[in-house]
Design an enzyme around this catalytic site. Structure first.
Site, PDB file in Angstrom:
ATOM      1  N   THR A 132       0.946  -1.127  -0.237  1.00 50.78           N
ATOM      2  CA  THR A 132      -0.144   0.475   0.106  1.00 50.78           C
ATOM      3  C   THR A 132       0.844   1.258  -0.026  1.00 50.78           C
ATOM      4  O   THR A 132       2.338   1.039   0.238  1.00 50.78           O
ATOM      5  CB  THR A 132      -1.038   0.353   1.223  1.00 50.78           C
ATOM      6  OG1 THR A 132      -1.583   1.621   1.646  1.00 50.78           O
ATOM      7  CG2 THR A 132      -0.162  -0.289   2.675  1.00 50.78           C
ATOM      8  N   ASP A 133       0.404   2.491  -1.005  1.00 50.59           N
ATOM      9  CA  ASP A 133       0.888   3.601  -0.275  1.00 50.59           C
ATOM     10  C   ASP A 133       0.724   4.304   0.891  1.00 50.59           C
ATOM     11  O   ASP A 133       2.061   4.916   0.967  1.00 50.59           O
ATOM     12  CB  ASP A 133       0.406   4.854  -1.443  1.00 50.59           C
ATOM     13  CG  ASP A 133      -0.929   4.791  -0.940  1.00 50.59           C
ATOM     14  OD1 ASP A 133      -1.349   4.185  -0.638  1.00 50.59           O
ATOM     15  OD2 ASP A 133      -2.093   5.536  -1.269  1.00 50.59           O
ATOM     16  N   GLU A 134      -0.236   3.430   1.964  1.00 48.49           N
ATOM     17  CA  GLU A 134      -0.047   4.006   2.927  1.00 48.49           C
ATOM     18  C   GLU A 134       1.454   3.735   4.041  1.00 48.49           C
ATOM     19  O   GLU A 134       1.797   4.565   4.612  1.00 48.49           O
ATOM     20  CB  GLU A 134      -0.612   3.172   3.955  1.00 48.49           C
ATOM     21  CG  GLU A 134      -2.672   3.881   3.269  1.00 48.49           C
ATOM     22  CD  GLU A 134      -3.967   3.566   4.226  1.00 48.49           C
ATOM     23  OE1 GLU A 134      -3.549   3.421   4.972  1.00 48.49           O
ATOM     24  OE2 GLU A 134      -4.745   3.173   3.541  1.00 48.49           O
ATOM     25  N   TYR A 158      -2.145  -0.670  11.291  1.00 43.37           N
ATOM     26  CA  TYR A 158      -1.688  -1.603   9.587  1.00 43.37           C
ATOM     27  C   TYR A 158      -0.978  -1.217   8.885  1.00 43.37           C
ATOM     28  O   TYR A 158      -0.143  -2.194   8.412  1.00 43.37           O
ATOM     29  CB  TYR A 158      -3.362  -1.072   9.436  1.00 43.37           C
ATOM     30  CG  TYR A 158      -3.405  -1.167   7.602  1.00 43.37           C
ATOM     31  CD1 TYR A 158      -3.568  -2.593   6.915  1.00 43.37           C
ATOM     32  CD2 TYR A 158      -3.474  -0.591   6.692  1.00 43.37           C
ATOM     33  CE1 TYR A 158      -3.092  -2.304   5.763  1.00 43.37           C
ATOM     34  CE2 TYR A 158      -3.601  -0.628   4.539  1.00 43.37           C
ATOM     35  CZ  TYR A 158      -3.540  -1.997   4.536  1.00 43.37           C
ATOM     36  OH  TYR A 158      -3.236  -1.874   3.689  1.00 43.37           O
ATOM     37  N   LYS A 162       2.424  -3.474   7.577  1.00 43.93           N
ATOM     38  CA  LYS A 162       2.828  -3.676   5.831  1.00 43.93           C
ATOM     39  C   LYS A 162       4.383  -3.532   5.500  1.00 43.93           C
ATOM     40  O   LYS A 162       4.819  -3.682   5.033  1.00 43.93           O
ATOM     41  CB  LYS A 162       2.068  -2.231   5.316  1.00 43.93           C
ATOM     42  CG  LYS A 162       0.026  -3.110   5.154  1.00 43.93           C
ATOM     43  CD  LYS A 162      -0.019  -4.861   4.320  1.00 43.93           C
ATOM     44  CE  LYS A 162       0.242  -4.341   2.758  1.00 43.93           C
ATOM     45  NZ  LYS A 162      -0.484  -6.251   1.707  1.00 43.93           N
TER      46      LYS A 162
HETATM   47  P1  NAD Z   1      -9.677  -6.947   2.882  1.00 41.49           P
HETATM   48  O1  NAD Z   1     -10.051  -7.278   3.742  1.00 41.49           O
HETATM   49  O2  NAD Z   1     -10.875  -6.860   1.313  1.00 41.49           O
HETATM   50  O3  NAD Z   1      -9.463  -8.801   2.264  1.00 41.49           O
HETATM   51  C1  NAD Z   1      -8.615  -9.745   2.507  1.00 41.49           C
HETATM   52  C2  NAD Z   1      -8.158 -10.996   2.728  1.00 41.49           C
HETATM   53  O4  NAD Z   1      -7.356 -12.068   3.043  1.00 41.49           O
HETATM   54  C3  NAD Z   1     -10.174 -11.530   2.933  1.00 41.49           C
HETATM   55  O5  NAD Z   1     -10.335 -12.371   2.157  1.00 41.49           O
HETATM   56  C4  NAD Z   1      -9.035 -12.923   5.085  1.00 41.49           C
HETATM   57  O6  NAD Z   1      -9.882 -13.699   4.644  1.00 41.49           O
HETATM   58  C5  NAD Z   1      -7.467 -12.549   3.911  1.00 41.49           C
HETATM   59  N1  NAD Z   1      -7.334 -13.409   4.985  1.00 41.49           N
HETATM   60  C6  NAD Z   1      -6.895 -12.651   6.268  1.00 41.49           C
HETATM   61  N2  NAD Z   1      -6.359 -12.943   6.983  1.00 41.49           N
HETATM   62  C7  NAD Z   1      -6.221 -13.905   6.055  1.00 41.49           C
HETATM   63  C8  NAD Z   1      -5.209 -15.044   7.005  1.00 41.49           C
HETATM   64  N3  NAD Z   1      -4.129 -14.799   7.572  1.00 41.49           N
HETATM   65  N4  NAD Z   1      -4.478 -16.174   6.079  1.00 41.49           N
HETATM   66  C9  NAD Z   1      -5.275 -16.069   5.002  1.00 41.49           C
HETATM   67  N5  NAD Z   1      -6.480 -15.565   4.321  1.00 41.49           N
HETATM   68  C10 NAD Z   1      -6.461 -14.387   5.688  1.00 41.49           C
HETATM   69  O7  NAD Z   1      -8.445  -6.478   1.977  1.00 41.49           O
HETATM   70  P2  NAD Z   1      -8.433  -5.733  -0.030  1.00 41.49           P
HETATM   71  O8  NAD Z   1      -8.871  -4.495  -0.181  1.00 41.49           O
HETATM   72  O9  NAD Z   1      -8.039  -7.126  -0.482  1.00 41.49           O
HETATM   73  O10 NAD Z   1      -6.524  -6.030   0.306  1.00 41.49           O
HETATM   74  C11 NAD Z   1      -5.615  -6.924  -0.532  1.00 41.49           C
HETATM   75  C12 NAD Z   1      -4.402  -6.556  -0.283  1.00 41.49           C
HETATM   76  O11 NAD Z   1      -4.538  -5.567  -0.802  1.00 41.49           O
HETATM   77  C13 NAD Z   1      -3.969  -6.601   0.801  1.00 41.49           C
HETATM   78  O12 NAD Z   1      -2.841  -6.700   1.285  1.00 41.49           O
HETATM   79  C14 NAD Z   1      -4.010  -4.529   1.442  1.00 41.49           C
HETATM   80  O13 NAD Z   1      -2.933  -4.397   1.937  1.00 41.49           O
HETATM   81  C15 NAD Z   1      -3.399  -4.286  -0.757  1.00 41.49           C
HETATM   82  N6  NAD Z   1      -3.926  -2.778  -0.683  1.00 41.49           N
HETATM   83  C16 NAD Z   1      -5.103  -2.212  -0.471  1.00 41.49           C
HETATM   84  C17 NAD Z   1      -6.023  -1.992  -0.747  1.00 41.49           C
HETATM   85  C18 NAD Z   1      -6.893  -1.372  -0.939  1.00 41.49           C
HETATM   86  O14 NAD Z   1      -8.133  -0.495  -1.200  1.00 41.49           O
HETATM   87  N7  NAD Z   1      -7.962  -2.323  -0.242  1.00 41.49           N
HETATM   88  C19 NAD Z   1      -4.835  -1.083  -1.498  1.00 41.49           C
HETATM   89  C20 NAD Z   1      -3.801  -0.724  -1.501  1.00 41.49           C
HETATM   90  C21 NAD Z   1      -2.972  -1.999  -1.004  1.00 41.49           C
HETATM   91  P1  TYD Z   2     -10.867   3.791   4.411  1.00 38.90           P
HETATM   92  O1  TYD Z   2     -11.834   3.313   3.185  1.00 38.90           O
HETATM   93  O2  TYD Z   2     -11.352   3.277   5.824  1.00 38.90           O
HETATM   94  O3  TYD Z   2      -9.522   3.837   3.387  1.00 38.90           O
HETATM   95  P2  TYD Z   2      -7.819   4.722   4.407  1.00 38.90           P
HETATM   96  O4  TYD Z   2      -7.959   4.680   5.271  1.00 38.90           O
HETATM   97  O5  TYD Z   2      -6.914   2.780   4.214  1.00 38.90           O
HETATM   98  O6  TYD Z   2      -7.838   5.152   3.016  1.00 38.90           O
HETATM   99  O7  TYD Z   2     -10.497   5.838   4.755  1.00 38.90           O
HETATM  100  C1  TYD Z   2     -10.819   6.368   3.103  1.00 38.90           C
HETATM  101  C2  TYD Z   2     -11.470   7.761   4.029  1.00 38.90           C
HETATM  102  O8  TYD Z   2     -11.968   7.885   3.862  1.00 38.90           O
HETATM  103  C3  TYD Z   2     -10.294   7.885   4.882  1.00 38.90           C
HETATM  104  O9  TYD Z   2      -9.506   9.401   5.043  1.00 38.90           O
HETATM  105  C4  TYD Z   2     -11.171   7.593   6.253  1.00 38.90           C
HETATM  106  C5  TYD Z   2     -12.230   8.194   5.426  1.00 38.90           C
HETATM  107  N1  TYD Z   2     -13.372   7.981   6.340  1.00 38.90           N
HETATM  108  C6  TYD Z   2     -14.545   8.408   6.496  1.00 38.90           C
HETATM  109  O10 TYD Z   2     -13.943  10.099   6.828  1.00 38.90           O
HETATM  110  N2  TYD Z   2     -15.625   7.596   7.090  1.00 38.90           N
HETATM  111  C7  TYD Z   2     -15.485   6.327   7.052  1.00 38.90           C
HETATM  112  O11 TYD Z   2     -16.601   5.911   8.546  1.00 38.90           O
HETATM  113  C8  TYD Z   2     -14.375   5.625   6.462  1.00 38.90           C
HETATM  114  C9  TYD Z   2     -14.735   4.233   6.733  1.00 38.90           C
HETATM  115  C10 TYD Z   2     -13.662   6.163   6.301  1.00 38.90           C
END
Ligand code: NAD
Ligand code: TYD
Length: 354
Positions: A132-134, A158, A162
């Protein structure tokens, strides 16, 4: 036919990724290893139940014995590692599971990958770590976007977990020569996202006529990327990236949270024919502790070296995302279990309206 291991393939991005691979990469078979936490839903791949190219294994990435068996049975040519705990607010209320999955789990997967490579040294193998960019921390409004050389400076449990996992992935490359690539991606949105994250939460709260919680002043900025663009980027980096390399992936769509929430309100109102504007539901709530002000991604490297460029505009893909949720209310209701309701209740009643 080559077999790839996809971890976390029943979560949001993993689900979209497996569908993308099934459609676009017929020479890959997929083993999906997912623990099915609250965020994973096996129903997402119901249509693949009888597909020879797809195998589902319920299990934990930190289970070394299971990993050893899977690697021996399938001789993976690659790993796409999505599995993680991913919600910043949950990492604030309960950080430990983030260390167990994101750090220890990734480490176990790296160990299993290395053991596999050592047992079949001539077979092709690459480990793609989805990050992630975070990890880069927070930008000011006028700072230049994150590049691949921006120093790590994570704010939340989180992003700290990561960041740690990214370091282990790089360390396995430098120390043991494991072929790895790391992608650091901005905020994704699209079908199958669990409704704890901003965009699906707001869509569904409008439909249920509930307050739309905006943290602080709603001025925090995220760089939004449609999940299908992310899937495309991942395959490109896997196939063309340089071993040991990092690739930033973003959509070039910086928006503040208030603008995102308002855009969702207007699109949902239009699609549902709602009488009064759902913007009236916007409710400013207590800010997230350590809330990063701004993320922005410079993805010139990915464009130059693997030919990635986001294809979907925010307006177009946000509308498609809203349509998907409206058309899949059965999916929505199935993930809104008792555990989900409990999270929403504790999270938003303790936060309080400002
Ligand atoms: P998500 O939370 O929707 O899904 C995570 C999945 O991992 C779930 O299916 C869960 O059951 C599985 N999981 C959790 N713990 C586990 C374990 N110990 N063993 C096996 N499976 C397990 O997440 P997402 O949004 O699909 O993100 C996927 C990846 O992308 C993550 O690594 C996240 O850090 C990265 N990412 C997400 C975003 C975003 O905006 N969602 C952005 C950048 C990077
Ligand atoms: P989120 O979807 O949780 O992603 P991330 O924290 O990984 O960026 O949140 C996106 C942005 O929205 C973040 O600045 C937090 C804000 N946010 C709210 O303002 N209200 C909410 O209920 C949630 C879940 C997030």
């Amino acid at each position: 036919m080559e077999t790839i291991l996809v971890t976390g393939g029943s979560g949001f991005i993993g689900t979209n990724f497996i569908k993308f691979v099934m459609e676009n990469h017929p020479r890959w078979a997929v083993v999906n290893l997912d623990a099915l936490t609250y965020a994973g839903n096996p129903e997402n791949h119901r249509e693949l139940e009888r597909d020879d190219r797809y195998t589902f294994v319920q299990g934990n990435i930190a289970d070394a014995g299971l990993l050893e068996k899977l690697f021996a049975a399938h001789r993976f040519s690659g790993v796409f590692h999505f599995a993680a705990e991913t919600h910043v607010d949950r990492s604030i209320t309960g950080p430990e599971v983030f260390l167990n999955t994101n750090i220890i789990g990734t480490f176990k997967l790296l160990e299993a990958s290395l053991a596999h490579v050592r047992s079949v040294p001539d077979a092709p193998f690459r480990f793609l770590h989805v990050s992630t960019d975070e990890v880069y921390g927070s930008l000011g409004f006028k700072d230049p976007a994150f590049t691949e050389t921006t120093p790590y400076d994570p704010s939340s449990p989180y992003s700290a977990s990561k960041a740690s996992s990214d370091h282990f992935v790089k360390a396995f490359h430098r120390t043991y020569g494991l072929d790895v690539v790391v992608t650091n991606c901005s905020n994704n949105y699209g079908p199958y996202q669990f409704p704890e994250k901003l965009i699906p939460l707001v869509i569904l709260n409008i439909l249920d006529n509930k307050p739309l919680p905006v943290y602080g002043k709603g001025e925090n900025i995220r760089d939004w990327l449609y999940v299908k663009d992310h899937c495309d980027a991942l395959v490109r980096v896997f196939l063309k990236g340089t071993s040991g390399g990092t690739y930033n992936i973003g959509g070039g769509e910086e928006k503040n949270n208030l603008a995102v929430v308002r855009a969702i309100c207007d699109l949902v109102d239009k699609r549902t024919g709602r009488k009064s504007s759902s913007r009236e539901l916007i409710s400013y709530v207590q800010d997230r502790p350590g809330h990063d002000l701004r993320y922005a991604i410079d993805c010139a490297k990915a464009e130059r070296s693997v030919g990635f460029k986001a294809q979907y505009s925010f307006e177009q893909a946000l509308a498609a995302t809203i349509d998907w949720y409206l058309d899949h209310m059965d999916w929505v209701r199935s993930v809104q279990t008792g555990a989900y309701r409990k999270w929403i209740e504790t999270q938003y009643t303790t936060r309080g309206v400002k």
